[in-house]
Design a protein around this motif. Structure first.
Motif, short mmCIF file in Angstrom:
data_model
loop_
_atom_site.label_atom_id
_atom_site.label_comp_id
_atom_site.label_asym_id
_atom_site.label_seq_id
_atom_site.Cartn_x
_atom_site.Cartn_y
_atom_site.Cartn_z
N ALA A 17 0.83 -1.21 0.00
CA ALA A 17 0.00 0.00 0.00
C ALA A 17 0.86 1.26 0.00
CB ALA A 17 -0.94 -0.01 1.20
N VAL A 18 1.91 1.24 0.82
CA VAL A 18 2.81 2.40 0.88
C VAL A 18 3.55 2.57 -0.44
CG1 VAL A 18 4.84 3.37 2.02
CG2 VAL A 18 3.05 2.27 3.38
N ALA A 19 4.03 1.46 -1.01
CA ALA A 19 4.76 1.51 -2.28
C ALA A 19 3.87 2.04 -3.40
CB ALA A 19 5.31 0.13 -2.63
N SER A 20 2.59 1.70 -3.36
CA SER A 20 1.68 2.15 -4.42
C SER A 20 1.51 3.65 -4.43
CB SER A 20 0.32 1.47 -4.26
OG SER A 20 -0.34 1.92 -3.08
N ARG A 21 1.73 4.29 -3.29
CA ARG A 21 1.61 5.75 -3.20
C ARG A 21 2.87 6.46 -3.69
NH1 ARG A 21 -0.69 4.08 1.88
NH2 ARG A 21 -2.95 4.34 1.88
N LEU A 22 3.91 5.70 -3.97
CA LEU A 22 5.17 6.30 -4.40
C LEU A 22 5.27 6.40 -5.92
CD1 LEU A 22 7.59 4.42 -1.95
CD2 LEU A 22 6.70 6.75 -1.73
N GLY A 23 4.27 5.89 -6.62
CA GLY A 23 4.27 5.97 -8.07
C GLY A 23 4.33 4.61 -8.73
N THR A 24 4.06 4.59 -10.01
CA THR A 24 4.01 3.34 -10.77
C THR A 24 5.37 2.64 -10.82
OG1 THR A 24 2.25 4.26 -12.16
CG2 THR A 24 3.39 2.30 -12.97
N ALA A 25 6.42 3.40 -11.05
CA ALA A 25 7.76 2.81 -11.13
C ALA A 25 8.17 2.20 -9.80
CB ALA A 25 8.77 3.87 -11.57
N ALA A 26 7.88 2.91 -8.72
CA ALA A 26 8.22 2.40 -7.38
C ALA A 26 7.42 1.14 -7.07
CB ALA A 26 7.94 3.46 -6.33
N PHE A 107 13.68 -8.44 -15.21
CA PHE A 107 12.37 -8.08 -14.66
C PHE A 107 11.75 -6.85 -15.33
CE2 PHE A 107 13.77 -10.70 -11.03
CZ PHE A 107 12.61 -11.41 -10.79
N THR A 108 12.59 -5.90 -15.72
CA THR A 108 12.04 -4.65 -16.24
C THR A 108 12.98 -4.00 -17.25
OG1 THR A 108 11.22 -2.45 -15.61
CG2 THR A 108 13.06 -3.32 -14.34
N GLN A 109 12.38 -3.28 -18.19
CA GLN A 109 13.13 -2.49 -19.16
C GLN A 109 12.99 -1.01 -18.87
OE1 GLN A 109 15.16 -3.91 -21.42
NE2 GLN A 109 14.57 -5.87 -20.53
N SER A 110 12.26 -0.68 -17.82
CA SER A 110 12.04 0.71 -17.46
C SER A 110 13.27 1.28 -16.75
CB SER A 110 10.82 0.82 -16.54
OG SER A 110 10.74 2.12 -15.96
N LYS A 111 13.81 2.36 -17.28
CA LYS A 111 14.97 2.99 -16.66
C LYS A 111 14.62 3.58 -15.30
CE LYS A 111 17.42 4.10 -20.96
NZ LYS A 111 18.03 5.19 -21.78
N GLU A 112 13.41 4.08 -15.17
CA GLU A 112 12.99 4.66 -13.89
C GLU A 112 12.90 3.59 -12.81
OE1 GLU A 112 9.42 7.47 -12.02
OE2 GLU A 112 9.28 6.71 -14.07
N LEU A 117 15.56 0.66 -8.15
CA LEU A 117 16.12 -0.56 -7.61
C LEU A 117 17.60 -0.40 -7.27
CD1 LEU A 117 14.48 -3.23 -9.95
CD2 LEU A 117 14.11 -3.00 -7.50
N GLN A 118 18.32 0.27 -8.15
CA GLN A 118 19.77 0.39 -7.97
C GLN A 118 20.14 1.31 -6.81
OE1 GLN A 118 20.75 1.69 -11.90
NE2 GLN A 118 20.95 -0.38 -12.73
N TYR A 119 19.24 2.19 -6.42
CA TYR A 119 19.54 3.14 -5.34
C TYR A 119 19.12 2.55 -4.00
CZ TYR A 119 19.54 7.38 -2.49
OH TYR A 119 19.77 8.30 -1.50
N ALA A 176 10.45 7.07 -0.01
CA ALA A 176 11.26 6.32 -0.98
C ALA A 176 11.08 4.83 -0.70
CB ALA A 176 12.73 6.71 -0.87
N LEU A 177 11.22 4.03 -1.75
CA LEU A 177 10.97 2.60 -1.61
C LEU A 177 11.92 1.93 -0.63
CD1 LEU A 177 9.28 0.21 -2.63
CD2 LEU A 177 10.99 -0.12 -4.43
N TRP A 178 13.15 2.40 -0.57
CA TRP A 178 14.10 1.76 0.33
C TRP A 178 13.66 1.85 1.78
CZ3 TRP A 178 16.39 4.60 4.17
CH2 TRP A 178 16.48 5.97 4.00
N GLY A 179 12.90 2.90 2.13
CA GLY A 179 12.40 3.02 3.49
C GLY A 179 11.41 1.91 3.84
#
Length: 214
Positions: A17-26, A107-112, A117-119, A176-179
């Protein structure tokens, strides 16, 4: 066990639920991490089950006919399944780190999404694999020791005192997703510490005391 399982599932639901509020890429990155997060559990589960089945048998033998051999066998079993779980976690962590670019592209071709993920997120996933594996194995040993209420209480305390506050901070402050995944890692750390205490400082210590009396 119903309470423990419900709380565990609730952590994944809240994290989603929290991740969904961070945007589609997140959200996409979150789903990738969720799959990798649980991957080691499928492999480690065999050692957890071995710990539960064999540990229960050895523990019952120790109570029915206390002797040093049963206690020693129980200690060896715990050490072997824990070391095996740790080895699996370390192996997966190294593999995830070494194959980072390939796995992300798989898993993904999206740069965003890849950038999210990389951060921090990907290094975190790699680092916590040994922790996650040990948690799964300790759960099996806790079941063998009949510590069902204790396992529930550790999960409940971890959920209320660790996960919930940290997930709130992740949503309101970090954003941020890492949180989100730091909150999950912190909960697993809490579960690991609870398992270490119960298994090594209560269950196996009691086994040693019994064998000494014999």
């Amino acid at each position: 066990m119903l309470v423990r399982s419900s709380l565990l599932q609730a952590t994944f639901f809240i994290a989603l639920a929290v991740a969904s509020r961070l945007g589609t890429a997140a959200l996409a990155a979150h789903q990738i991490v969720a799959q990798l997060w649980l991957l080691t559990s499928y492999v480690t589960d065999g050692f957890a089950v071995a710990g539960t089945v064999l540990g229960s048998r050895l523990s019952s033998q120790r109570h029915v006919a206390p002797d040093k051999s049963a206690t020693r066998s129980l200690q060896i079993l715990c050490r072997r399944v824990l070391l095996s779980g740790l080895a699996i976690g370390v192996t997966f962590g190294i593999a995830f780190f070494a194959a980072q670019e390939w796995l992300i592209s798989l898993f993904t071709q999206s740069k965003e999404t890849a950038g999210i993920l990389q951060y921090i997120v990907w290094p975190l996933v790699c680092i916590v694999q040994p922790l996650n594996s040990l948690v799964f194995v300790y759960d099996g040993l806790l079941y063998a020791s009949q510590s069902f209420a204790y396992t529930r209480n550790v999960m409940l305390l971890g959920f209320v005192l660790v996960f919930c506050p940290m997930i709130i901070v992740a949503e309101l402050s970090i954003q941020a997703l890492w949180g989100v995944w730091v909150a999950k890692a912190a909960l697993n750390l809490c579960r690991l510490l609870g398992g270490v205490f119960r298994v090594h400082f209560w269950w196996l210590k009691a086994a040693n005391s019994t064998s000494v009396l014999v």
